[in-house]
Design an enzyme around this catalytic site. Sequence first.
Site, PDB file in Angstrom:
ATOM      1  CG  ASP A 119      -2.047  -0.988   1.163  1.00  0.00           C
ATOM      2  OD1 ASP A 119      -1.955  -1.929   0.347  1.00  0.00           O
ATOM      3  OD2 ASP A 119      -3.012  -0.838   1.936  1.00  0.00           O
ATOM      4  CE  LYS A 125      -5.059   2.108   2.747  1.00  0.00           C
ATOM      5  NZ  LYS A 125      -3.910   1.452   3.412  1.00  0.00           N
ATOM      6  CE  LYS A 165      -6.659  -1.227   2.871  1.00  0.00           C
ATOM      7  NZ  LYS A 165      -5.308  -1.747   3.186  1.00  0.00           N
TER       8      LYS A 165
END
Length: 220
Positions: free
Chosen positions: A89, A151, A180
């Site tokens: 991430d 995300k 996400k």
Amino acid sequence: MKINKYIDHTLLKADSVQSQIDQLLSEAKTHEFASVCVNPGWVSYCAEALKGSDVKVCTVVGFPLGATTPETKAFETKNAIENGADEIDMVLNIGKLKQGDYQAVEDDVRAVVEASGDKLVKVIIEACLLTDDEKIKACQLSVAAGADFVKTSTGFSTGGATISDVKLMRQTVGPEIGVKAAGGARSLEDALAFIEAGATRIGTSAGVKIINGEAVKGGY
């Protein structure tokens, strides 16, 4: 719907200690969450502990500001994967995005994608700091650079995921790229609403309470 398989069970606090990581790992294995998301210093420990389970090890790169160089992010990525990370991430370069230096943003993401090999890359756009147009551009650049997911948030800025942001991100990236939602799910109802809006993963420190239908106070 197996809500547990949407959850990245998360502990990214600076003061995390081994007993807390052990609890995170135990909960993730018990409830069969998608992954644990931990800081890079815990990756090798988690990878060893999760051997033989389906729970992935997720870690963060360029976190939480996104303001390091592409070379630094690429090194972090390679190092994390060597230590056993399955998912990365990363935080994109928010300042470069806001000043319109789009090639630099795309190159930054691509550096991590290339360093990641076949591992999953999620790009944190830090939506709370962006206009809607900037959110759209961030998603487009992430997809162009080869990211697997976009995300919403780090959980360390001014706000977490919102339904409207998840919807916008899903509309922008289409059906093939993951979305996400991080830092906004406080209940099972919240998590289900994010999934309905288009999220395919939920980042939260309260995964156990969420799947048990309990209310969550504070936290990520």
